[in-house]
Design a protein around this motif. Structure first.
Motif, PDB file in Angstrom:
ATOM      1  N   ALA A  23       0.490  -1.241  -0.153  1.00 38.49           N
ATOM      2  CA  ALA A  23       0.589   0.224   0.025  1.00 38.49           C
ATOM      3  C   ALA A  23       0.822   1.314   0.017  1.00 38.49           C
ATOM      4  O   ALA A  23       1.479   1.355   0.421  1.00 38.49           O
ATOM      5  CB  ALA A  23      -0.912  -0.074   1.195  1.00 38.49           C
ATOM      6  N   ILE A  24       0.939   2.417  -0.458  1.00 35.78           N
ATOM      7  CA  ILE A  24       1.053   3.432  -0.739  1.00 35.78           C
ATOM      8  C   ILE A  24      -0.305   4.504  -0.875  1.00 35.78           C
ATOM      9  O   ILE A  24      -1.132   4.739  -2.011  1.00 35.78           O
ATOM     10  CB  ILE A  24       2.375   3.494  -2.002  1.00 35.78           C
ATOM     11  N   THR A  25      -0.075   5.791  -0.357  1.00 33.63           N
ATOM     12  CA  THR A  25      -1.340   6.462  -0.882  1.00 33.63           C
ATOM     13  C   THR A  25      -1.400   7.605  -1.649  1.00 33.63           C
ATOM     14  O   THR A  25       0.079   7.574  -2.815  1.00 33.63           O
ATOM     15  CB  THR A  25      -1.366   7.884   1.234  1.00 33.63           C
ATOM     16  N   GLU A  26      -2.700   7.718  -2.381  1.00 32.85           N
ATOM     17  CA  GLU A  26      -2.368   8.072  -3.483  1.00 32.85           C
ATOM     18  C   GLU A  26      -1.668   9.335  -3.471  1.00 32.85           C
ATOM     19  O   GLU A  26      -0.576  10.124  -4.265  1.00 32.85           O
ATOM     20  CB  GLU A  26      -3.541   9.069  -3.937  1.00 32.85           C
ATOM     21  N   LYS A  27      -1.815  10.214  -2.141  1.00 35.52           N
ATOM     22  CA  LYS A  27      -0.600  11.403  -2.152  1.00 35.52           C
ATOM     23  C   LYS A  27       0.586  10.865  -2.219  1.00 35.52           C
ATOM     24  O   LYS A  27       2.262  12.060  -2.964  1.00 35.52           O
ATOM     25  CB  LYS A  27      -1.010  12.218  -0.607  1.00 35.52           C
ATOM     26  N   GLN A  28       1.720  10.093  -2.068  1.00 38.73           N
ATOM     27  CA  GLN A  28       2.914   9.624  -2.370  1.00 38.73           C
ATOM     28  C   GLN A  28       3.281   9.369  -3.673  1.00 38.73           C
ATOM     29  O   GLN A  28       4.363   8.747  -4.170  1.00 38.73           O
ATOM     30  CB  GLN A  28       3.397   8.843  -0.836  1.00 38.73           C
ATOM     31  N   SER A  29       1.897   8.559  -4.008  1.00 41.32           N
ATOM     32  CA  SER A  29       2.395   8.582  -5.204  1.00 41.32           C
ATOM     33  C   SER A  29       2.748   8.706  -6.345  1.00 41.32           C
ATOM     34  O   SER A  29       3.736   7.465  -7.092  1.00 41.32           O
ATOM     35  CB  SER A  29       1.045   6.983  -5.533  1.00 41.32           C
ATOM     36  N   ALA A  30       3.654  10.105  -6.056  1.00 42.02           N
ATOM     37  CA  ALA A  30       3.825  10.585  -7.597  1.00 42.02           C
ATOM     38  C   ALA A  30       5.720   9.807  -7.379  1.00 42.02           C
ATOM     39  O   ALA A  30       6.550   9.869  -7.736  1.00 42.02           O
ATOM     40  CB  ALA A  30       3.894  11.984  -7.421  1.00 42.02           C
ATOM     41  N   SER A  31       6.110   9.364  -6.095  1.00 41.92           N
ATOM     42  CA  SER A  31       7.277   9.255  -5.293  1.00 41.92           C
ATOM     43  C   SER A  31       7.474   7.312  -5.913  1.00 41.92           C
ATOM     44  O   SER A  31       8.136   6.551  -5.919  1.00 41.92           O
ATOM     45  CB  SER A  31       7.647   9.307  -4.280  1.00 41.92           C
ATOM     46  N   GLU A  51      -2.437   1.868  -4.862  1.00 43.48           N
ATOM     47  CA  GLU A  51      -2.700   3.183  -4.262  1.00 43.48           C
ATOM     48  C   GLU A  51      -3.906   3.444  -4.716  1.00 43.48           C
ATOM     49  O   GLU A  51      -4.932   3.270  -4.983  1.00 43.48           O
ATOM     50  CB  GLU A  51      -2.135   3.998  -5.695  1.00 43.48           C
ATOM     51  N   VAL A  52      -4.703   3.675  -3.091  1.00 44.41           N
ATOM     52  CA  VAL A  52      -5.631   4.065  -2.841  1.00 44.41           C
ATOM     53  C   VAL A  52      -5.694   6.050  -1.408  1.00 44.41           C
ATOM     54  O   VAL A  52      -4.422   6.454  -1.279  1.00 44.41           O
ATOM     55  CB  VAL A  52      -6.419   3.444  -1.854  1.00 44.41           C
ATOM     56  N   LYS A  53      -6.519   6.059  -1.932  1.00 45.02           N
ATOM     57  CA  LYS A  53      -7.016   7.232  -0.772  1.00 45.02           C
ATOM     58  C   LYS A  53      -6.918   7.054   0.669  1.00 45.02           C
ATOM     59  O   LYS A  53      -6.346   8.344   1.382  1.00 45.02           O
ATOM     60  CB  LYS A  53      -8.223   8.040  -1.337  1.00 45.02           C
ATOM     61  N   THR A  54      -7.236   5.955   1.060  1.00 48.38           N
ATOM     62  CA  THR A  54      -7.342   5.557   2.870  1.00 48.38           C
ATOM     63  C   THR A  54      -5.193   5.392   2.902  1.00 48.38           C
ATOM     64  O   THR A  54      -4.577   5.315   2.494  1.00 48.38           O
ATOM     65  CB  THR A  54      -8.146   4.691   2.708  1.00 48.38           C
ATOM     66  N   SER A  55      -5.812   5.235   4.531  1.00 50.87           N
ATOM     67  CA  SER A  55      -4.522   5.426   4.522  1.00 50.87           C
ATOM     68  C   SER A  55      -3.891   3.619   4.633  1.00 50.87           C
ATOM     69  O   SER A  55      -4.049   2.865   4.615  1.00 50.87           O
ATOM     70  CB  SER A  55      -4.792   5.389   6.639  1.00 50.87           C
ATOM     71  N   LEU A  70       5.787   4.590   3.923  1.00 54.50           N
ATOM     72  CA  LEU A  70       5.533   5.444   4.392  1.00 54.50           C
ATOM     73  C   LEU A  70       6.516   6.709   3.752  1.00 54.50           C
ATOM     74  O   LEU A  70       8.064   5.855   4.023  1.00 54.50           O
ATOM     75  CB  LEU A  70       5.335   5.550   5.771  1.00 54.50           C
ATOM     76  N   LEU A  71       6.397   7.160   2.966  1.00 57.12           N
ATOM     77  CA  LEU A  71       8.421   8.141   3.113  1.00 57.12           C
ATOM     78  C   LEU A  71       8.881   8.948   3.886  1.00 57.12           C
ATOM     79  O   LEU A  71       7.551   9.946   4.875  1.00 57.12           O
ATOM     80  CB  LEU A  71       7.854   9.149   1.720  1.00 57.12           C
ATOM     81  N   ALA A  72       9.502   8.995   4.225  1.00 55.76           N
ATOM     82  CA  ALA A  72      10.063  10.023   5.408  1.00 55.76           C
ATOM     83  C   ALA A  72      11.199  10.620   5.474  1.00 55.76           C
ATOM     84  O   ALA A  72      11.796  10.141   4.409  1.00 55.76           O
ATOM     85  CB  ALA A  72      10.536   9.760   6.229  1.00 55.76           C
ATOM     86  N   SER A  73      12.122  11.758   5.835  1.00 54.05           N
ATOM     87  CA  SER A  73      13.060  12.416   5.627  1.00 54.05           C
ATOM     88  C   SER A  73      13.914  11.718   6.978  1.00 54.05           C
ATOM     89  O   SER A  73      13.436  10.794   7.162  1.00 54.05           O
ATOM     90  CB  SER A  73      13.621  14.029   6.568  1.00 54.05           C
ATOM     91  N   ARG A  74      15.174  11.791   5.873  1.00 51.69           N
ATOM     92  CA  ARG A  74      16.702  10.741   6.346  1.00 51.69           C
ATOM     93  C   ARG A  74      16.491  10.852   8.707  1.00 51.69           C
ATOM     94  O   ARG A  74      16.732  10.238   8.938  1.00 51.69           O
ATOM     95  CB  ARG A  74      17.473  10.892   6.186  1.00 51.69           C
ATOM     96  N   GLU A  75      16.416  11.587   8.976  1.00 51.94           N
ATOM     97  CA  GLU A  75      16.111  12.348  10.056  1.00 51.94           C
ATOM     98  C   GLU A  75      15.180  11.898  10.853  1.00 51.94           C
ATOM     99  O   GLU A  75      14.912  11.126  11.857  1.00 51.94           O
ATOM    100  CB  GLU A  75      15.774  13.720  10.485  1.00 51.94           C
ATOM    101  N   ALA A  76      13.848  11.925  10.437  1.00 54.88           N
ATOM    102  CA  ALA A  76      12.593  11.293  10.835  1.00 54.88           C
ATOM    103  C   ALA A  76      12.653   9.753  10.514  1.00 54.88           C
ATOM    104  O   ALA A  76      12.057   9.311  11.574  1.00 54.88           O
ATOM    105  CB  ALA A  76      11.023  11.720   9.669  1.00 54.88           C
ATOM    106  N   ALA A  77      13.432   9.403   9.822  1.00 59.08           N
ATOM    107  CA  ALA A  77      12.860   7.664   9.646  1.00 59.08           C
ATOM    108  C   ALA A  77      13.803   7.289  10.518  1.00 59.08           C
ATOM    109  O   ALA A  77      13.349   6.540  11.108  1.00 59.08           O
ATOM    110  CB  ALA A  77      13.704   7.346   8.011  1.00 59.08           C
ATOM    111  N   ASP A  78      15.014   8.149  11.088  1.00 61.62           N
ATOM    112  CA  ASP A  78      15.938   7.480  12.141  1.00 61.62           C
ATOM    113  C   ASP A  78      15.356   6.859  13.786  1.00 61.62           C
ATOM    114  O   ASP A  78      16.041   6.527  14.406  1.00 61.62           O
ATOM    115  CB  ASP A  78      17.443   8.380  12.512  1.00 61.62           C
TER     116      ASP A  78
END
Length: 99
Positions: A23-31, A51-55, A70-78
């Motif tokens: 699962a990947i959200t539509e918002k993040q599907s561009a990546s 890809e869906v609109k739900t979580s 989920l996509l995150a910055s390196r700092e947030a991922a750590d």
């Protein structure tokens, strides 16, 4: 950026995601092209993005998919905590990675 791949407990490695829905959200599907290329390099060459609109997390928790991205910055991922009952894989994304 880092793709946090949250997976069901029976997924022991990224290659276990081959031929599975993620699962990947539509918002993040561009990546999703960058995520797909990074997963391929990490051993999961045959994943199917859903890809869906739900979580994406809700779909993982309900058992609809084997993993969620989920996509995150390196700092947030750590700083992202390990979630009981799930495996977390951190996959670095590069700007050059393309499908």
């Amino acid at each position: 950026m880092v793709a946090l791949v949250l997976a069901r407990p029976e997924i022991n490695s990224l290659s276990d995601l081959n031929n599975k829905n993620i699962a990947i959200t539509e918002k993040q599907s561009a990546s999703s092209g960058r995520v797909s290329a990074a997963l391929m390099a990490a051993g999961a060459a045959e994943v199917q993005f859903s890809e869906v609109k739900t979580s994406a997390i809700d779909r993982l928790m309900s058992g609809e998919v084997a993993a969620a991205v989920l996509l995150a910055s390196r700092e947030a991922a750590d700083l992202f905590p390990e979630l009981a009952g799930f495996r977390t894989f951190r996959v670095p994304l590069t700007q050059k990675a393309r499908l």
